[in-house]
Design a protein around this motif. Sequence first.
Motif, mmCIF file in Angstrom:
data_model
loop_
_atom_site.group_PDB
_atom_site.id
_atom_site.type_symbol
_atom_site.label_atom_id
_atom_site.label_comp_id
_atom_site.label_asym_id
_atom_site.label_seq_id
_atom_site.Cartn_x
_atom_site.Cartn_y
_atom_site.Cartn_z
ATOM 1 N N ALA A 392 -12.367 15.031 31.605
ATOM 2 C CA ALA A 392 -11.021 14.531 31.301
ATOM 3 C C ALA A 392 -10.339 15.422 30.273
ATOM 4 C CB ALA A 392 -11.096 13.093 30.798
ATOM 5 N N ASN A 393 -11.106 15.835 29.241
ATOM 6 C CA ASN A 393 -10.547 16.724 28.220
ATOM 7 C C ASN A 393 -10.162 18.077 28.796
ATOM 8 O OD1 ASN A 393 -10.834 14.808 26.204
ATOM 9 N ND2 ASN A 393 -12.856 15.535 25.573
ATOM 10 N N ALA A 394 -10.889 18.497 29.840
ATOM 11 C CA ALA A 394 -10.586 19.787 30.475
ATOM 12 C C ALA A 394 -9.545 19.659 31.580
ATOM 13 C CB ALA A 394 -11.876 20.381 31.047
ATOM 14 N N GLY A 395 -9.089 18.437 31.851
ATOM 15 C CA GLY A 395 -8.087 18.217 32.876
ATOM 16 C C GLY A 395 -8.623 18.293 34.294
ATOM 17 N N LEU A 396 -9.951 18.229 34.442
ATOM 18 C CA LEU A 396 -10.577 18.298 35.771
ATOM 19 C C LEU A 396 -10.860 16.889 36.276
ATOM 20 C CD1 LEU A 396 -13.074 21.201 34.974
ATOM 21 C CD2 LEU A 396 -10.841 21.362 36.104
ATOM 22 N N PHE A 397 -9.809 16.191 36.666
ATOM 23 C CA PHE A 397 -9.950 14.775 36.995
ATOM 24 C C PHE A 397 -10.659 14.527 38.324
ATOM 25 C CE2 PHE A 397 -6.173 15.191 34.252
ATOM 26 C CZ PHE A 397 -6.640 14.450 33.169
ATOM 27 N N HIS A 398 -10.640 15.499 39.226
ATOM 28 C CA HIS A 398 -11.400 15.338 40.468
ATOM 29 C C HIS A 398 -12.902 15.316 40.182
ATOM 30 C CE1 HIS A 398 -11.310 19.677 39.753
ATOM 31 N NE2 HIS A 398 -12.334 19.807 40.586
ATOM 32 N N LYS A 428 -5.622 9.652 30.428
ATOM 33 C CA LYS A 428 -5.294 11.065 30.253
ATOM 34 C C LYS A 428 -4.692 11.666 31.518
ATOM 35 C CE LYS A 428 -8.772 11.891 26.686
ATOM 36 N NZ LYS A 428 -10.071 12.525 26.351
ATOM 37 N N ALA A 429 -5.078 11.107 32.665
ATOM 38 C CA ALA A 429 -4.527 11.581 33.941
ATOM 39 C C ALA A 429 -3.228 10.874 34.293
ATOM 40 C CB ALA A 429 -5.552 11.369 35.054
ATOM 41 N N ASP A 430 -2.759 9.987 33.415
ATOM 42 C CA ASP A 430 -1.539 9.203 33.633
ATOM 43 C C ASP A 430 -1.615 8.356 34.901
ATOM 44 O OD1 ASP A 430 -0.330 10.269 31.336
ATOM 45 O OD2 ASP A 430 0.360 12.034 32.440
#
Length: 497
Positions: A392-398, A428-430
């Motif tokens: 999540a912190n790295a923005g890798l939600f998949h 974080k992914a809205d």
Amino acid sequence: MSSISISFSCSIIPSPIPLHNNNYPFPTTTQAPIFRVTLFAISSPPSKSPSSSSQDVKKKHWKRGEFPGTSQTQSTRRTPIKNIKKRLDKKNIAKAWVNTVAEALSERVEKKQWLQALEIFDMLREQSWYQPKEGTYMKLIVLLGKSGQPHRARQLFTIMIEDGLAPTPELYTALLAAYCRSNLIDEAFSILNEMKSHPFCQPDIFTYSTLIKPCVDAFKFDLVELLYVEMAERSITPNTVTQNIVLNGYGKAGKFDEMEKVLSGMLESTTCKPDVWTMNTFISVFGNIGQIDMMEKWYKKFCNFGIEPETRTFNVLISAYVKKRMYHKMSSVMEYMRKLQLPWTTSTYNNMIEAFADVGDAKHMEYTFDQMRTEGMKADTRTFCCLINGYANAGLFHKVISSIRLAAKLEIAENITFYNAVLSACAKADDLMEMERVFNRMKDNQCQPDDTTFSIMIEAYRKEGMNDKIYYLEQEKQTMLTDDKIVSEPEDKIVQS
């Protein structure tokens, strides 16, 4: 909580870390037997002969004063045998049922399923053969305390006394600990006073140590001093565990001078010497705030005191180094652990994964997780919480989704920390719709939201300006707090749906 041990090959996958390869009917109601009566004409007695007398005359085979019996009642001998067998069968069925219920209760306790455990226990108490046991109450009180249900623990304690069991200092301390875990310090002090008024349940060092911990966690050091004075008046000497708790509190509060004073007292004491936990406390305090030099200084000092480091000590060092991205020092510590033949544990890997996750370093986090699985280490709930947070912190939600699916496949326990990690990732992914679905699933699984849960969701709603959602969520939080207080009322049942 259950987990599956997974075996992999011993080969090490590529990693940025230089490693060594050194390491469950009741019997149906039977129909009453039918006795047929046949009438015979009475004729004169036949001539006596050995054969006829033995066949037609019912000879008595009992002595005076004994129970009557005849030689021609084979069927009447069989009936009581059948009855005995039925009774034995029923007894065995009842015994097996008891064992099954007891096993089910133990399983629920082990899996920390407090609501199901109370339901089984409530059913158990309704049986005519139920005998209250102190150990059962102790396990349930401890479970309720760890599950954030102190009021239910108090109610269970009251029922225990109603069942005829006398309270003990250990049971009182377990109840006090239940309130301490929920940071209900006033209620915990009330239990302490209750113990002091009971001649056979006086508090001991374990009771005071249990109460001191929430006080230092809340930085209420004035209450700690009062407890120390009371202990001295009762001739109760603080032990190493007590002092380590206070040291940890001073460290978190940044009271480093007080830490050193406590340590000096421990070094001069003959009954309260510092141990490896004291060492771990000091280095973790400075490691957590990024003061690497002070951490290393105190590590060397404790080694000079003659205290040998253990696995957790090195785990603290590893976590501190990774947070500072000092990977070369991290590698050195891990190699040193191999040299000392100290195994890398799940906690070792979790510390590394968590440290990488905090800075969003998904690449090294994945390498570490793969390394962990290659060596056959069992991943636990904390492992997946770290992975979810890291992606999540790295923005890798998949990859958050794939981690959740893998956790389900490995039957990783879904506790409050796990759900909070998933909720945070959704925020974080809205993805507020998914966040709400996770929140509802959490409640359906009897996992009670905590302050962190509400904070995550309220902040996500505030970010989108959804004030109506915030209002309803705060109302739900208040309702949950009110319901929890109602449970402590004596007229309520233990088990509430």
